[in-house]
Motif scaffolding. Structure first.
Motif, PDB file in Angstrom:
ATOM      1  N   ARG A  47      -2.713  13.594  -0.788  1.00 15.32           N
ATOM      2  CA  ARG A  47      -3.606  12.622  -0.133  1.00 15.32           C
ATOM      3  C   ARG A  47      -4.453  11.864  -1.151  1.00 15.32           C
ATOM      4  N   LYS A  48      -4.884  12.571  -2.203  1.00 10.68           N
ATOM      5  CA  LYS A  48      -5.666  11.916  -3.258  1.00 10.68           C
ATOM      6  C   LYS A  48      -4.829  10.863  -3.967  1.00 10.68           C
TER       7      LYS A  48
ATOM      8  N   LYS B  81      -4.428   7.866  -1.717  1.00  2.97           N
ATOM      9  CA  LYS B  81      -5.672   7.102  -1.611  1.00  2.97           C
ATOM     10  C   LYS B  81      -5.895   6.270  -2.876  1.00  2.97           C
TER      11      LYS B  81
ATOM     12  N   ASN C   2       0.811  -1.191   0.000  1.00  2.27           N
ATOM     13  CA  ASN C   2       0.000   0.000   0.000  1.00  2.27           C
ATOM     14  C   ASN C   2       0.851   1.249   0.000  1.00  2.27           C
TER      15      ASN C   2
ATOM     16  N   SER D 177      -3.520   3.322  -2.833  1.00  3.77           N
ATOM     17  CA  SER D 177      -3.971   2.318  -1.873  1.00  3.77           C
ATOM     18  C   SER D 177      -5.171   1.547  -2.411  1.00  3.77           C
TER      19      SER D 177
END
Length: 377
Positions: A362-363, A366, A16, A369
């Motif tokens: 952060r996008k 995400k 991840n 992941s």
């Protein structure tokens, strides 16, 4: 232009994308996995091994005798000695403690006192791409190392933009570099004698545009009828007393900012305005060494008086001074954040681009992941 990539099966894998988070929602500092970072300028990587700490790991960078850039964990799999103390030989890099040799893929190619090479005789290697005079290193799962994610920057080899290269070690989290670049309101306070100019109001009233882009953002600023800052006048002494200044910033996850700045006589059409005018491009990219230190890679491209090497030297010296000025504040900022934390800090209107950059990171994390969770076990 060299461009090659070789993710190797012996690399340590992480399923991840991870981020290091410190502080509040908008004021957090991150080390993003499954992303490309600048490990070195191409001219830094030679057949003499280069030791560099990246992502809290010891890494050795070197160029094979065939000219291929390579990156390995800087520790021999035999007794742990640094490979950066070794020698590049025909079949790889030789550890100069006991003579064990490892290829660019990290697999042992030779043990001086035996023919049998055990499976354990290997070190972690890193996917690497050399492009536009930049050595890019992948941090994360080698299977995800997509070279199309790397920024294009052809100006490093464009004769219309003479270039100079530098790197500044900074005792601060790598994201503080992008934070600083995307907040142009600090210019008059920190860079009054260089790129900013001494009047804060020039920057406060600038016309601006901020838009999201793929894996980043686009931030544009225009200052009409402004006095040229000292750095501009040092480079182009005959600039008029009022110019239209522009600043364009493209932020690309995780930590690259491409800048184009300049000025033309007030009221001129920037696209066609002749000399006297000022134009420069700057490549900025910060790579984490540790959680609280980084390498600030930057290069300057001169767009005026391009046939005069001194013109490039002058603007390089001005930007070098400005970056030294930024470094003082960033390192002092890191010390206070370490001591007092970030929860107490607030955001203001000038933080819009910085906050958008953090959201883009952060996008990206995400999405990476989510991609990992859909893969078969």
């Amino acid at each position: 232009m060299r461009q090659s990539i070789s993710p190797h099966p012996n690399n340590c894998k992480s399923g991840n994308s991870r981020i290091l988070i410190i502080g509040s929602e908008e004021n957090r500092q991150m080390i993003l996995e499954n992303a490309w970072y600048v490990a070195a300028w191409s001219h830094e990587v030679t057949t003499h091994p280069l030791a560099r700490r990246l992502f809290n790991l010891p890494v050795v960078l070197y160029r094979s005798l065939a000219g291929q850039a390579c990156a390995l964990i800087d520790s021999c799999a035999h007794r742990g000695a640094p490979l950066s103390l070794g020698t590049v030989v025909a079949d790889g890099i030789r550890c100069n403690y006991h003579g064990v040799v490892f290829g660019g893929d990290g697999i042992c190619t030779r043990i001086p006192n035996q023919d049998l090479i055990p499976d354990k005789a290997r070190v972690t290697s890193f996917p690497l791409v050399e492009k536009d005079d930049i050595v890019w290193l992948w941090h994360g799962d080698p299977a995800k190392a997509d070279p199309t994610l790397i920024v294009d920057y052809p100006y490093h080899r464009d004769p219309a933009w003479p270039a100079r290269f530098s790197m500044a070690p900074v005792a601060g989290n790598f994201m503080l570099i992008a934070d600083n670049l995307l907040d142009a309101t600090h210019l008059a306070y920190v860079h009054g004698s260089t790129v900013g100019g001494s009047d804060p109001n020039v920057h406060m009233v600038a016309e601006s545009s901020l838009k999201p882009a793929k894996n980043g953002l686009r931030f544009e600023r225009l200052m009409r009828g402004a006095p040229p800052p000292p750095a501009y006048s040092a480079c182009v002494p005959d600039l008029p007393k009022q110019i239209d200044r522009w600043q364009e910033f493209d932020f690309v996850v995780p930590s690259t900012v491409l800048q184009y700045s300049g000025g033309v006589p007030a009221g001129s059409d920037r696209a066609i305005a002749p000399a006297p005018r000022f134009d420069m491009r700057i490549f900025h990219s910060a790579t984490p060494a540790t959680d609280t230190s980084c390498y600030y890679f930057w290069s300057l491209q001169n767009g005026h008086a391009i046939d005069d090497p001194r013109a490039t030297d002058v603007i390089f010296e001005q930007i070098e001074q400005a970056i030294a000025e930024d470094k003082v504040f960033i390192e002092a900022q890191q010390l206070r954040v370490d001591e007092l934390g970030e929860e107490r800090l607030f955001d203001n209107a000038a933080d819009a681009a910085r906050m958008m950059a953090r959201r883009a990171i952060r996008k990206y994390a995400k999405m990476s992941s989510a991609s990992a969770s859909l893969e078969p076990a």
